[in-house]
Scaffold this motif. Sequence first.
Motif, PDB file in Angstrom:
ATOM      1  N   HIS A 170       5.105 -12.473  39.812  1.00 20.35           N
ATOM      2  CA  HIS A 170       5.048 -13.443  38.848  1.00 20.35           C
ATOM      3  C   HIS A 170       3.699 -13.830  38.224  1.00 20.35           C
ATOM      4  O   HIS A 170       2.637 -13.037  38.718  1.00 20.35           O
ATOM      5  CB  HIS A 170       5.485 -14.876  39.359  1.00 20.35           C
ATOM      6  N   ASP A 179      -3.517 -15.927  41.422  1.00 16.95           N
ATOM      7  CA  ASP A 179      -3.442 -15.475  42.839  1.00 16.95           C
ATOM      8  C   ASP A 179      -2.525 -14.182  43.158  1.00 16.95           C
ATOM      9  O   ASP A 179      -2.621 -13.524  43.886  1.00 16.95           O
ATOM     10  CB  ASP A 179      -3.392 -16.524  43.737  1.00 16.95           C
ATOM     11  N   HIS A 180      -1.782 -13.885  42.195  1.00 21.43           N
ATOM     12  CA  HIS A 180      -0.909 -12.560  42.360  1.00 21.43           C
ATOM     13  C   HIS A 180      -1.363 -11.454  41.299  1.00 21.43           C
ATOM     14  O   HIS A 180      -1.010 -10.189  41.471  1.00 21.43           O
ATOM     15  CB  HIS A 180       0.584 -12.924  42.101  1.00 21.43           C
ATOM     16  N   ASP A 196       6.468 -16.126  46.041  1.00 22.32           N
ATOM     17  CA  ASP A 196       6.154 -17.697  46.309  1.00 22.32           C
ATOM     18  C   ASP A 196       7.574 -18.777  46.028  1.00 22.32           C
ATOM     19  O   ASP A 196       7.359 -19.655  45.654  1.00 22.32           O
ATOM     20  CB  ASP A 196       5.107 -18.057  45.051  1.00 22.32           C
ATOM     21  N   HIS A 237       4.825 -18.118  49.683  1.00 24.79           N
ATOM     22  CA  HIS A 237       3.984 -19.022  49.100  1.00 24.79           C
ATOM     23  C   HIS A 237       2.856 -19.269  49.868  1.00 24.79           C
ATOM     24  O   HIS A 237       2.480 -20.644  50.160  1.00 24.79           O
ATOM     25  CB  HIS A 237       4.765 -20.263  48.729  1.00 24.79           C
ATOM     26  N   HIS A 238       2.309 -18.487  50.592  1.00 30.41           N
ATOM     27  CA  HIS A 238       1.054 -18.426  51.627  1.00 30.41           C
ATOM     28  C   HIS A 238       1.363 -19.450  52.763  1.00 30.41           C
ATOM     29  O   HIS A 238       0.306 -20.234  53.229  1.00 30.41           O
ATOM     30  CB  HIS A 238      -0.116 -18.785  50.655  1.00 30.41           C
TER      31      HIS A 238
HETATM   32 ZN    ZN Z   1       0.694 -17.565  45.362  1.00 29.66          ZN
END
Ligand code: ZN
Length: 261
Positions: free
Chosen positions: A82, A86-87, A166, A199-200
Amino acid sequence: MKNRIILFISLVFLIGIFYFSLPNKTGKMVVCDVGQGDAILATYKNIQMLIDTGPDNKKVLECLNRHLPFWDKTIEVMILTHGDSDHVGGLNDVLESYKVENIFSNEQKISSKKISQNDVISTNMFDFEVVNPPEIVDFDEENKNSVAGYLIYKGSVKWRAFLSADIDKETEQRLVWQGILRQGYGILDNGIDVLKVAHHGSENGTSEEILDLLKPKIAVISVGKNNRFDHPRKEVLERSKVRNIEIKRTDEVGDVVFEMN
Ligand SMILES: [Zn+2]
């Protein structure tokens, strides 16, 4: 005499370089230490699949340098789960340093092919079987639309990982309740090898439902040290621990490497 010594040293040096850059015999999945974000590499000899590129901090390049043979500057498949930074923040860095042959994502962006549930992205050695997003997407939350699926290594009949990007709890529950995660996966009764935690490690993911269905041996969390979201949340760690799932975290150990056998 001096020339011979120089020749000898050069030879040792070259053999050393060659030896250390020989690719592994089995496939590897590397959850790269990119700080707060995701970049996951599947690699076998000269075949690579890269799922996400981490944030804009060059860390994805460092990871690729560590795990690809130095002569291999081609990535066969890239999947962008997505559009969150951060991706996809490291995308331009990867495109500048590597020839990326195919790019897939959940949106039809320039030069990427749109993928959704039931698509299978294949290379010689790896398959990525997409379970999310559905074909017709109208979620207003980007995380619900992120590309999640099974990473399958063809060199082993059993090895598989589930990469959650995520996605949130509601999405996980929909995948479980609609039977989407089960389709075609007879070996699921024994559990999967690795779950890339959603999602971390946000508390709004990695639900009891998905843990009980997938039964991962190891849960890997891609997360930055001292991140401002307080990821991973203790609820997620707790839900994994009570199920005897081993936890590995990039903020604690750096790149997490799995041999796919
Ligand atoms: Zn993320």
